[in-house]
Design a protein around this motif. Structure first.
Motif, PDB file in Angstrom:
ATOM      1  N   ILE A  98       0.848  -1.191   0.000  1.00  0.00           N
ATOM      2  CA  ILE A  98       0.000   0.000   0.000  1.00  0.00           C
ATOM      3  C   ILE A  98       0.886   1.244   0.000  1.00  0.00           C
ATOM      4  N   PRO A  99       0.782   2.107  -1.026  1.00  0.00           N
ATOM      5  CA  PRO A  99       1.669   3.280  -1.078  1.00  0.00           C
ATOM      6  C   PRO A  99       1.181   4.427  -0.189  1.00  0.00           C
ATOM      7  N   HIS A 100       2.146   5.149   0.381  1.00  0.00           N
ATOM      8  CA  HIS A 100       1.863   6.391   1.111  1.00  0.00           C
ATOM      9  C   HIS A 100       0.804   6.189   2.197  1.00  0.00           C
ATOM     10  N   SER A 101       0.938   5.124   2.966  1.00  0.00           N
ATOM     11  CA  SER A 101      -0.062   4.824   3.996  1.00  0.00           C
ATOM     12  C   SER A 101       0.622   4.356   5.270  1.00  0.00           C
ATOM     13  N   VAL A 102       0.110   4.820   6.417  1.00  0.00           N
ATOM     14  CA  VAL A 102       0.648   4.362   7.703  1.00  0.00           C
ATOM     15  C   VAL A 102       0.292   2.902   7.943  1.00  0.00           C
TER      16      VAL A 102
END
Length: 206
Positions: free
Chosen positions: A11-15
């Motif tokens: 999952i990109p750009h996700s905490v």
């Protein structure tokens, strides 16, 4: 050496795209760690573990074992990136990349045949000057619920390539990998998929 599922990565750009080290063993002759990246794939993966064995010494090498279980049958892709084009031996499932002072040979030991595709450049293109990269995708062609793929990485000085082989076999306890380099055979026994065991490493001469 990134892993994609149905052509998509974590999952990109996700905490929520997290991972953790779940096992480790650091010794004079080798280091062994296991990383769990299951949450980083969201609900697409039930299990995404990477076992890493780094064998030290005068002929160091790395053995990866990716233990993957998808939520639904999927294809899996294993990505490598480099600053020059890879030489691909598709039938042998081996690659080589060379730079002026160093080189790397790679062998995939997969339970199913892998297909290979190489591209270069970036999409989207960088907004500033950036060196070109080549990308090799080694992927399964049929959808599977789970798979375990071994990747052996043999670094070397350019012009001083060692003679080496890597062989995989399945045992009741798990997956056995035998790497012979410089006339010495080292073995790594990865635990059975889904178990909580650890790899057993036996170095030649030790």
């Amino acid at each position: 050496n990134a892993v994609l599922v149905n052509g998509e990565g974590q999952i990109p750009h996700s905490v929520a795209s997290t991972g953790k080290i779940v096992r480790e063993e650091l010794t004079a002759g080798y280091d062994y760690i296991v990383g769990d990246a299951t949450p980083a794939y969201g609900k697409r993966m039930e299990r995404a573990l990477r076992h890493v064995v780094f064998v030290k010494g005068s002929r160091p090498f790395i053995v990866l074992y990716d233990e993957l279980v998808a939520a639904e049958p999927a294809t899996f892709q294993f990505m490598l990136h480099g600053l020059s084009a890879f030489k691909i031996e598709a039938e042998a499932a081996r690659l080589k990349i060379e730079q002026p002072k160093a080189a790397l040979e790679v062998a995939y030991l997969s339970p199913v045949k892998l297909s290979f595709k190489q591209t270069d450049g970036f999409e989207p293109k960088p907004t500033r000057e950036f060196p070109n990269h080549w990308h090799v995708e080694a992927g399964t062609t049929e959808k599977r619920k789970e798979i375990g793929v071994v990747t052996v990485l043999m670094p070397q000085r350019t012009g001083a390539a060692p003679t080496w082989t890597a062989k995989r076999s399945e045992e009741r306890e798990g997956t056995l990998v035998e790497v012979t380099v410089g006339g010495r055979t080292h073995t790594v026994r990865f635990p059975r998929a889904g178990s909580e065991g650890t790899a057993q490493v036996k170095l030649a001469g030790l």
